[in-house]
Design a protein around this motif. Structure first.
Motif, PDB file in Angstrom:
ATOM      1  N   ARG A 135       0.838  -1.206   0.000  1.00  0.00           N
ATOM      2  CA  ARG A 135       0.000   0.000   0.000  1.00  0.00           C
ATOM      3  C   ARG A 135       0.867   1.249   0.000  1.00  0.00           C
ATOM      4  NH1 ARG A 135      -5.083  -1.795   1.791  1.00  0.00           N
ATOM      5  NH2 ARG A 135      -4.866  -3.925   2.521  1.00  0.00           N
ATOM      6  N   LYS A 136       0.401   2.273  -0.716  1.00  0.00           N
ATOM      7  CA  LYS A 136       1.233   3.458  -0.883  1.00  0.00           C
ATOM      8  C   LYS A 136       1.461   4.196   0.444  1.00  0.00           C
ATOM      9  CE  LYS A 136      -2.153   6.998  -2.429  1.00  0.00           C
ATOM     10  NZ  LYS A 136      -3.307   6.478  -1.755  1.00  0.00           N
ATOM     11  N   GLU A 137       0.512   4.040   1.382  1.00  0.00           N
ATOM     12  CA  GLU A 137       0.649   4.734   2.666  1.00  0.00           C
ATOM     13  C   GLU A 137       1.911   4.299   3.410  1.00  0.00           C
ATOM     14  OE1 GLU A 137      -2.127   2.850   2.000  1.00  0.00           O
ATOM     15  OE2 GLU A 137      -3.256   4.524   1.165  1.00  0.00           O
ATOM     16  N   ILE A 138       2.382   3.098   3.076  1.00  0.00           N
ATOM     17  CA  ILE A 138       3.515   2.539   3.828  1.00  0.00           C
ATOM     18  C   ILE A 138       4.858   3.078   3.309  1.00  0.00           C
ATOM     19  CG2 ILE A 138       4.543   0.375   4.661  1.00  0.00           C
ATOM     20  CD1 ILE A 138       1.644   0.605   5.411  1.00  0.00           C
ATOM     21  N   VAL A 139       4.885   3.512   2.040  1.00  0.00           N
ATOM     22  CA  VAL A 139       6.156   3.886   1.415  1.00  0.00           C
ATOM     23  C   VAL A 139       6.904   4.941   2.241  1.00  0.00           C
ATOM     24  CG1 VAL A 139       7.253   4.906  -0.619  1.00  0.00           C
ATOM     25  CG2 VAL A 139       5.400   3.255  -0.912  1.00  0.00           C
ATOM     26  N   ASP A 140       6.198   6.016   2.618  1.00  0.00           N
ATOM     27  CA  ASP A 140       6.866   7.100   3.351  1.00  0.00           C
ATOM     28  C   ASP A 140       7.351   6.645   4.719  1.00  0.00           C
ATOM     29  OD1 ASP A 140       6.589   8.881   1.320  1.00  0.00           O
ATOM     30  OD2 ASP A 140       4.694   9.717   2.055  1.00  0.00           O
ATOM     31  N   GLN A 141       6.532   5.810   5.349  1.00  0.00           N
ATOM     32  CA  GLN A 141       6.884   5.269   6.658  1.00  0.00           C
ATOM     33  C   GLN A 141       8.188   4.466   6.578  1.00  0.00           C
ATOM     34  OE1 GLN A 141       2.873   4.045   7.954  1.00  0.00           O
ATOM     35  NE2 GLN A 141       3.983   2.544   9.216  1.00  0.00           N
ATOM     36  N   VAL A 142       8.282   3.618   5.544  1.00  0.00           N
ATOM     37  CA  VAL A 142       9.476   2.779   5.382  1.00  0.00           C
ATOM     38  C   VAL A 142      10.693   3.654   5.085  1.00  0.00           C
ATOM     39  CG1 VAL A 142      10.572   1.006   3.956  1.00  0.00           C
ATOM     40  CG2 VAL A 142       8.181   0.749   4.630  1.00  0.00           C
ATOM     41  N   LYS A 143      10.507   4.650   4.202  1.00  0.00           N
ATOM     42  CA  LYS A 143      11.622   5.558   3.875  1.00  0.00           C
ATOM     43  C   LYS A 143      12.162   6.212   5.139  1.00  0.00           C
ATOM     44  CE  LYS A 143      10.916   6.686  -0.937  1.00  0.00           C
ATOM     45  NZ  LYS A 143      10.090   7.460  -1.863  1.00  0.00           N
ATOM     46  N   LYS A 144      11.241   6.694   5.979  1.00  0.00           N
ATOM     47  CA  LYS A 144      11.631   7.376   7.206  1.00  0.00           C
ATOM     48  C   LYS A 144      12.469   6.439   8.089  1.00  0.00           C
ATOM     49  CE  LYS A 144       9.334   9.945  10.923  1.00  0.00           C
ATOM     50  NZ  LYS A 144       8.916   9.005  11.996  1.00  0.00           N
ATOM     51  N   THR A 145      11.986   5.220   8.277  1.00  0.00           N
ATOM     52  CA  THR A 145      12.718   4.255   9.116  1.00  0.00           C
ATOM     53  C   THR A 145      14.079   3.920   8.511  1.00  0.00           C
ATOM     54  OG1 THR A 145      10.597   3.308   9.749  1.00  0.00           O
ATOM     55  CG2 THR A 145      12.540   2.005  10.284  1.00  0.00           C
ATOM     56  N   PHE A 146      14.124   3.741   7.183  1.00  0.00           N
ATOM     57  CA  PHE A 146      15.395   3.434   6.525  1.00  0.00           C
ATOM     58  C   PHE A 146      16.412   4.556   6.749  1.00  0.00           C
ATOM     59  CE2 PHE A 146      15.279  -0.158   3.207  1.00  0.00           C
ATOM     60  CZ  PHE A 146      14.501  -0.946   4.027  1.00  0.00           C
ATOM     61  N   ILE A 147      15.955   5.801   6.597  1.00  0.00           N
ATOM     62  CA  ILE A 147      16.862   6.940   6.781  1.00  0.00           C
ATOM     63  C   ILE A 147      17.341   6.997   8.229  1.00  0.00           C
ATOM     64  CG2 ILE A 147      16.990   9.477   6.784  1.00  0.00           C
ATOM     65  CD1 ILE A 147      15.048   9.318   4.284  1.00  0.00           C
ATOM     66  N   GLU A 148      16.409   6.817   9.164  1.00  0.00           N
ATOM     67  CA  GLU A 148      16.781   6.839  10.585  1.00  0.00           C
ATOM     68  C   GLU A 148      17.795   5.748  10.944  1.00  0.00           C
ATOM     69  OE1 GLU A 148      12.656   8.639  12.548  1.00  0.00           O
ATOM     70  OE2 GLU A 148      12.925   6.485  12.334  1.00  0.00           O
ATOM     71  N   GLN A 149      17.689   4.604  10.268  1.00  0.00           N
ATOM     72  CA  GLN A 149      18.592   3.483  10.577  1.00  0.00           C
ATOM     73  C   GLN A 149      19.910   3.557   9.801  1.00  0.00           C
ATOM     74  OE1 GLN A 149      17.184   2.537  13.466  1.00  0.00           O
ATOM     75  NE2 GLN A 149      17.829   0.450  13.047  1.00  0.00           N
ATOM     76  N   GLY A 150      20.062   4.613   9.002  1.00  0.00           N
ATOM     77  CA  GLY A 150      21.333   4.804   8.316  1.00  0.00           C
ATOM     78  C   GLY A 150      21.515   3.971   7.050  1.00  0.00           C
ATOM     79  N   VAL A 151      20.419   3.631   6.383  1.00  0.00           N
ATOM     80  CA  VAL A 151      20.521   2.924   5.105  1.00  0.00           C
ATOM     81  C   VAL A 151      21.008   3.909   4.038  1.00  0.00           C
ATOM     82  CG1 VAL A 151      19.214   1.682   3.315  1.00  0.00           C
ATOM     83  CG2 VAL A 151      18.603   1.399   5.741  1.00  0.00           C
ATOM     84  N   ASP A 152      21.916   3.474   3.169  1.00  0.00           N
ATOM     85  CA  ASP A 152      22.358   4.313   2.052  1.00  0.00           C
ATOM     86  C   ASP A 152      21.237   4.366   1.016  1.00  0.00           C
ATOM     87  OD1 ASP A 152      23.422   5.446  -0.197  1.00  0.00           O
ATOM     88  OD2 ASP A 152      25.302   4.297  -0.129  1.00  0.00           O
ATOM     89  N   MET A 153      20.512   5.494   0.994  1.00  0.00           N
ATOM     90  CA  MET A 153      19.296   5.575   0.189  1.00  0.00           C
ATOM     91  C   MET A 153      19.588   5.605  -1.319  1.00  0.00           C
ATOM     92  SD  MET A 153      17.018   5.162   2.421  1.00  0.00           S
ATOM     93  CE  MET A 153      15.419   5.515   1.666  1.00  0.00           C
ATOM     94  N   ASP A 154      20.843   5.874  -1.699  1.00  0.00           N
ATOM     95  CA  ASP A 154      21.193   5.811  -3.123  1.00  0.00           C
ATOM     96  C   ASP A 154      21.123   4.369  -3.628  1.00  0.00           C
ATOM     97  OD1 ASP A 154      21.597   8.489  -3.214  1.00  0.00           O
ATOM     98  OD2 ASP A 154      23.755   8.357  -2.799  1.00  0.00           O
ATOM     99  N   LEU A 155      21.206   3.434  -2.712  1.00  0.00           N
ATOM    100  CA  LEU A 155      21.212   2.019  -3.105  1.00  0.00           C
ATOM    101  C   LEU A 155      19.898   1.315  -2.742  1.00  0.00           C
ATOM    102  CD1 LEU A 155      24.860   1.100  -2.004  1.00  0.00           C
ATOM    103  CD2 LEU A 155      24.032   1.371  -4.349  1.00  0.00           C
ATOM    104  N   ALA A 156      18.920   2.102  -2.252  1.00  0.00           N
ATOM    105  CA  ALA A 156      17.652   1.488  -1.835  1.00  0.00           C
ATOM    106  C   ALA A 156      16.498   1.993  -2.699  1.00  0.00           C
ATOM    107  CB  ALA A 156      17.387   1.803  -0.366  1.00  0.00           C
ATOM    108  N   THR A 157      15.732   1.083  -3.240  1.00  0.00           N
ATOM    109  CA  THR A 157      14.506   1.438  -3.953  1.00  0.00           C
ATOM    110  C   THR A 157      13.326   0.931  -3.138  1.00  0.00           C
ATOM    111  OG1 THR A 157      15.646   1.158  -6.049  1.00  0.00           O
ATOM    112  CG2 THR A 157      13.239   1.229  -6.132  1.00  0.00           C
TER     113      THR A 157
END
Ligand SMILES: [Zn+2]
Length: 457
Positions: free
Chosen positions: A60-82
């Motif tokens: 669901r699209k509502e989850i996309v932003d939530q996941v992005k936020k958590t990924f950024i907070e956890q230090g995921v390299d967002m250039d390598l994450a889709t």
């Protein structure tokens, strides 16, 4: 970055061990509201830190932003994450670089074509399939997409350790759930819910709330937008400040409602859609279920909405629609397997023991030898119910408790075989007859449907 909880770290360790053993596609079971995105983010952080790409598919699209936020907070390299919705990624599949890891969220949907197309496009990728409920409505097995299943910690253990709040469960059944019809998708038909609801249900829902959860902040799940509005009106009419929220509620108004809920100015929100965008209400201490469902996934997500822990909190769940009869209490420990329900004992992937509801306080529990209600201490009597069959074709008197009846249905071999199926899955007249009884369809349906399928010439 969040500190990982011990059970999250355990899951991660088990995932790495499973990969070491050679598994390339793994189902990870993780109960709702226990932070599975954090687990995925931690694995993604490690993968991207050494230059590996990851792909995250959500339902669901509502989850996309939530996941992005958590990924950024956890230090995921967002250039390598889709991170994207399944439909979006399917469309873009030819433009994507091959990921090293594919994460699938709500992976009980993974056998759907759109998901399979993505997985098959990247056959070398490691697949981590996360879900709270590794089970499909149609009972299909996951063996064709996964070779290992990692079980999350039992809910009772998470409650004991304070990661989830304990729950009081009440089931004052006020609608005749026997009248509910099932659609081809396996979910209940909205029209039949509407027919089964007597107009007074909303008033009763208000009285029951006042009796069992007065003063608590609640969310009520209803079966459509109109019923959410009707219920909000009933609560407001007795001075309980309530708002109905739906996908049509403008964003600004939604934000105001959440803010007012946070401040305690609104006590109850009524809602017909579990995933209304941005409706992550804080302080939900009570869930009112006015939406019957056939989906264990939806049931657990409704129920566990109330289980965010706070000091000395006990959540209250009020189930007006008998969902507990189909799935057992949300807190029971369930054993999951890859096999699906066709080979296991029931459609929940585990056999469900019938619950008992106390007629004095509506407390709902698994009966113990002392025959006392654990909520109010009253002695439990065997209730005698008269159950009327659909359409008054014939009166059937069943001098058994609801629980015994449910057990009887589940025990029959043939019913084990048809539980969770849609009519199209039925293989012969015997199964069609059993299905009619199980679903409480009109007796005439047997002939009609048998003819349609060509079993009756
Ligand atoms: Zn009681």
């Amino acid at each position: 970055m969040f500190e990982l909880r011990d059970y999250q770290q355990n899951s991660i360790n088990e995932i790495y061990q499973s990969i070491k053993k050679g598994n390339q596609s793994i189902i990870v079971q993780s109960p709702p509201r226990t932070g599975k995105t954090v687990i995925m983010a931690d694995i993604a952080r490690r993968a991207t830190s050494i230059g590996n790409r990851v792909l995250f598919i959500v339902h669901r699209k509502e989850i996309v932003d939530q996941v992005k936020k958590t990924f950024i907070e956890q230090g995921v390299d967002m250039d390598l994450a889709t991170i994207g919705m399944v439909q979006t990624i399917t469309r873009r599949i030819n433009t994507l670089d091959e990921p090293k890891i594919i994460f699938v969220d709500e992976a009980h949907h993974v056998l759907a074509k759109s998901y399979m197309r993505i997985l098959e496009a990247f056959p070398k990728a490691l697949r981590l399939l996360f879900t709270a409920t590794p089970i499909r409505l149609n009972g299909d097995s996951f063996e064709e997409v996964a070779t290992d299943l990692i079980q999350g910690k039992p809910i009772t253990e998470l409650i004991n350790k304070g990661f989830l709040a304990p729950v009081d469960y009440y089931a004052p059944v006020e609608i005749n759930t026997d009248k509910l019809k099932v659609k081809r998708t396996g979910e209940f038909d909205e029209k039949s819910i509407s027919e089964a609801f007597k107009p007074k249900i909303y008033g009763n829902a208000v009285k029951t709330f006042q009796k069992l959860a007065n003063g608590k902040q609640a969310i009520a799940y209803t079966y459509n937008v109109a019923s959410a509005e009707k219920l909000a009106h009933e609560f407001n009419s007795v001075g309980i400040s309530t708002k109905a929220v739906s996908g049509n509620t403008p964003k600004e108004e939604r934000n105001q409602i959440i803010e007012a809920y946070r401040n305690g100015d609104i006590q109850i929100v009524t809602n017909a859609e579990l995933f209304t965008e941005g409706l992550d209400l804080p302080n939900v201490d009570c869930v009112i279920m006015l939406r019957p469902t056939q989906s264990l996934s939806l049931y657990l997500q409704f129920a566990m909405r109330s289980m965010n822990p706070r000091k000395d909190k006990t959540a209250v769940i009020i189930d007006h629609v008998g969902n507990v009869n189909r799935f057992g209490l949300p807190t029971i420990d369930r054993n999951w397997t890859l096999k699906g329900s066709k080979k296991s004992n029931s459609k929940q992937g585990d056999s469900i023991q019938g619950t008992t509801t106390c007629e004095y306080c509506f407390g709902t529990f698994y009966r113990k030898a002392d025959n006392k209600c654990p909520y109010c201490g009253k002695e439990i009597k065997i209730e005698i119910q008269e159950i009327e069959t659909d359409e008054s074709v014939e009166l059937e008197k069943i001098n058994k408790t609801r629980v015994e009846r449910a057990e009887q249905i589940m025990k029959s071999e043939i019913n084990k075989n048809i539980a969770g199926k849609t009519p199209a899955d039925l293989k012969n007249m015997e199964e069609i007859k059993a299905y009619q009884k199980l679903m409480n369809y009109k007796p005439g349906w047997v002939w009609f449907y048998g003819k349609k399928r060509g079993f009756i010439k």
